[in-house]
Structures are given as structure tokens and as C-alpha cells.
Design a protein around this motif. Sequence first.
Motif, mmCIF file in Angstrom:
data_model
loop_
_atom_site.group_PDB
_atom_site.id
_atom_site.type_symbol
_atom_site.label_atom_id
_atom_site.label_comp_id
_atom_site.label_asym_id
_atom_site.label_seq_id
_atom_site.Cartn_x
_atom_site.Cartn_y
_atom_site.Cartn_z
ATOM 1 N N THR A 156 32.805 -14.953 43.763
ATOM 2 C CA THR A 156 33.619 -14.555 43.768
ATOM 3 C C THR A 156 33.421 -13.142 45.236
ATOM 4 O OG1 THR A 156 34.636 -14.323 41.873
ATOM 5 C CG2 THR A 156 35.795 -12.806 43.087
ATOM 6 N N LEU A 157 34.743 -13.374 46.434
ATOM 7 C CA LEU A 157 34.994 -11.882 47.372
ATOM 8 C C LEU A 157 36.025 -11.053 47.015
ATOM 9 C CD1 LEU A 157 34.059 -10.785 50.046
ATOM 10 C CD2 LEU A 157 35.349 -11.954 51.186
ATOM 11 N N LEU A 170 31.317 -8.343 46.622
ATOM 12 C CA LEU A 170 30.688 -10.265 46.112
ATOM 13 C C LEU A 170 30.352 -9.956 44.136
ATOM 14 C CD1 LEU A 170 28.523 -11.338 49.201
ATOM 15 C CD2 LEU A 170 31.008 -12.207 47.695
ATOM 16 N N ILE A 316 31.941 -19.073 48.358
ATOM 17 C CA ILE A 316 32.967 -18.216 47.436
ATOM 18 C C ILE A 316 33.972 -19.697 46.723
ATOM 19 C CG2 ILE A 316 34.547 -16.619 47.630
ATOM 20 C CD1 ILE A 316 31.625 -15.374 48.009
ATOM 21 N N ALA A 319 38.765 -15.434 46.361
ATOM 22 C CA ALA A 319 38.861 -14.340 47.243
ATOM 23 C C ALA A 319 40.104 -13.066 46.570
ATOM 24 C CB ALA A 319 38.030 -14.394 48.697
ATOM 25 N N LEU A 339 36.151 -18.496 54.116
ATOM 26 C CA LEU A 339 35.900 -18.830 52.781
ATOM 27 C C LEU A 339 36.634 -20.287 53.056
ATOM 28 C CD1 LEU A 339 36.535 -15.763 51.489
ATOM 29 C CD2 LEU A 339 34.574 -16.327 52.448
ATOM 30 N N ALA A 342 37.095 -21.746 49.259
ATOM 31 C CA ALA A 342 37.908 -20.618 48.442
ATOM 32 C C ALA A 342 39.017 -20.358 48.505
ATOM 33 C CB ALA A 342 37.241 -19.122 48.458
#
Length: 496
Positions: A156-157, A170, A316, A319, A339, A342
Motif C-alpha cells: 500500500t502507498l 509504503l 502496489i 494507494a 501504479l 493499484a
Amino acid sequence: MKSHSDGQNPLWYLGIDWGTTGISAVLLNYSTRCFYPWERFPTERTQVGVSLKLCLDWGLPGVDGDSIIEEMVSQLQGMANEQEEYSQEVWTQLSGVIVGCPAHWSDAYRFNLREAILRTGWVDRPHQILFLEEPIALVISELRDTAQGTQWQGATLILDSGATMTEFALVDVPLNKSQLKPENFHLGSLAYGGDAIDQDIIVQLLLNVDYPLLSASLEQEQGIKLPQVGEVDLESRYHFSQYLGRSDWGQGLLAIAREVKHRLQAQNQITVRLKQQKWTIQRRDLEMKVFVPFLRALNREINRLFVKTGVAPQAIRQALCTGGSASLVAIARWLRQKLPSAAIIQDRTPQGQPPKCSRVAYGLANVPLYPQVLNTVRHQYSDYFLLLELLRVMPNEAIAEGQIFYLLEQRGINTAVCGDRLRKLLAGNLPPGLLPKTSDRLYLSPQLELNQPLFIAQGTGLYTLNLEQRAIVMNQFEQVLATSNQTLDDPYLVLW
């Protein structure tokens, strides 16, 4: 007035997100697991236009610092006074306050904000006030039981971009959320946000286009170096902020910059006016001349985080993009490109208006249900406390590191968990905030000047204390603590 509790003796906790432009707060009733958000309370800035939040990170209270703390107290009490629906019993049963803190900010911020909260009388003891990095709080906010039943898992961002800071994190969110620990989070930050974007709009789209001679005169005649577009460039930005805040014309330019930033999210071209001057600005110019340099700098910092952690952007899974500056369309577009796998969650508010209550505040109020995310060692042993302990135990003659640690252990300090930080202090790395940075001295009087090392390494594993410098540091602490509700005499207790 009513209490929100159905329990007999509920424990209440308050999460506070002190932002550059406003305070958000959420109460948690620990007995019922219910959350009660407060209406966002706008904050004020100093006379030279600097955020009070930034001032708290610059150093311990000095000539100007205590007045800033009193202003913080006034704003906290103003926020609380508007919450008429909560009875007095909530305040008498308030067990702790959890406060957001930007990643990598100094102990000065924690000391100063803890002092402001203690002066409100909401809690009695310093250990009842805890701090959590804001990007971590954003993840914790998503662990609440919600109607949507959001269950994050995997890489996960987090991207949180406000008025003065852009922070990112992160984290690999485990299936069992009780396994989420501070070491799971990899944090980064960029001291660039909405205020810097406004300045870059002024320089790149207003002054450089129609007032090139003024831009030159600012640098040549007034010594004001215009900030580099997209870069942190703190000292130049502080000088430029002071210049803009001194006149109606400068404040008008700031208002136009904010208008340009928000209106061009939905339009291709706008015309803005200030007195007799008129500008027609294209969205592509805003994006290419202002947003692209910012995103280039942000991309550089996030790439460093990817390299450091070994995580690939394609890995990822989700986000979160939040904060006033993170609502920009250009940021969402850049994230989708960076990403590709994501799910992008972007908070959007109309016309750049802030939300009624921030995600960070919800996350902070949720911490008592996930206490393992707190860095308890940092809570127990602040850098200032450890420095004072070294100054208290070290004799006048040379002494070995092992002997120093033994003396500290005799005073109840667990050197096994803070040994690395003690070694950094002995190596001369004094806590940030003890010595204000050069750019910070533009607004606050420097409280401490050291022209010699405090600790002198003998080269044989021995350390000598510079007695003259020790007297300067101890005098500084004595002045600060003389009017403080904090003593720094003992490690802080841990609530959970």
C-alpha cells in the motif's frame, strides 16, 4: 448536556490532527467503539504568514516560542468550546490524547505541542499525550469498521499532501491487522505542499510573464531570491512568503494563485484580475510549468522509497491520496500511470474546500484499538530526555561507553532499546530543534549556540564531557523547564 456513552465508566480518547490551515479532532468512546468527529476548526498563522505548526518544529520555547504555545492553547480551547454537545463527564473521563506528527520531525514539535495540550487541562500528565506519524494514522483510519467494509491488504502507498508538507509511506498491510507494527512502515516526506505551489504559480505564471523586471529587482535590489519551481528551497520560500505577506498586492497575488490552482482543475482557461492587471492562464501552462516540476520532485523521492524497500510500483495493490494538495487532477493521473495495478483512492473536495474532518484525525482516534502501531520506545525516551540523562550521569573525567550505559541503567534506563540513539548523541548528533536550522532563524530567535562539541571522543572508546558546553545546554533546559508542565526527569509511562 448528554454523554455519548452507553457504558458505566467509558474511557474516552481524543485524536487531534493539527494541520497548517485547520484542526480536525475525533473522540473515541473505547467502551462502545464509537467515533464522534468534531467540526474542523480553522487555524491562524503568525504575523509573517508562517504556520504555527511549522513554528513548533523549529525549536524549544525561547523569546518568541512561549507566545506561540499560548496561541496554540487558545486555538485548542476555541475548538473545544464549539463542541457543546459533549458533557463535562467526557472531559473528566478523557484518558489520553493522540496527536499527529509529520514523519521525521523533531522532538521540539512533540515537546511544544504536548505543552500546549497540557495547558488546556484536558489531561494532567505528559505521558497521556502520544504522537503518531500522520501517514501511519491514515492507514489506521482505514481499519475502522465501516459500512463499506474496506479491508486493505498487501502493498500500500500512502500520499498525504497538505499546505506545507507532502508525506508518503509504503506498508505491506497484513491480513491479521494486530500484526501491524511501526517497523512495517517506510516513511518519507517532502517539505513542499500547497503553499509552495501557490508561490510557484505566482513566479512562473504571473510575475515572469508580465513582471519580469519586478522579478529581477526582487533579487537584485531587495535580496529576495525567488524559489526554484518544484523544489523545497526553504530559505527562499520563507523570504518570499514574508515579502508577499507585507502588502495588499502580495496577498492579492496569493489569492489569485489559489483561484488559478482550483479553477483550472475543471476548466481549460481562466482570466483573473488584480486591480488593473489581467491574466489569461491556460491549464496546460499550469500543469507544465508548475505541476510537472512538483511531480518530478515527488516521483524522485518515492522512487527512493521503492529502491530502499525493494518494492516494485507494479506490486502496489492500493494507494490513498489525501490532503488538500493531493486532490489535484494531475496527481491522480500521475499515480495511475506509476501504479498500474493499484486501486487509487483520492479524496476530492469541491473548489479546494477542506473536509469537515480529516482522515488523519479518525486514524489517531483509532490508535487505542491498534496500540501496537505506536513507537513506545520513542514515547518513553525522547531525545531530549536521553540527552539530559547523559549530561546528568557523565563525570568530569574521561569515561568508557560501557560505563556510561551502566550508569544510565542504574537510573532505570533500558539501554538495550535506546542504545543506538545514545551513541548518536555521544557522536555529536544533537537532537533536531535544540539548535534551530538556518532557515528557521528567519522567524525565531536562536535559543542555543554551540561552537564546540558537547561530547569529545578520545579515540580509545572513551568520551569526555565539554563542561563549558554542558553549562550552556543545561542552562537552556533549565529555562525551558522552569515554566513547563514537563520535567524530563523520568521516562514516560505507556498507556497500553
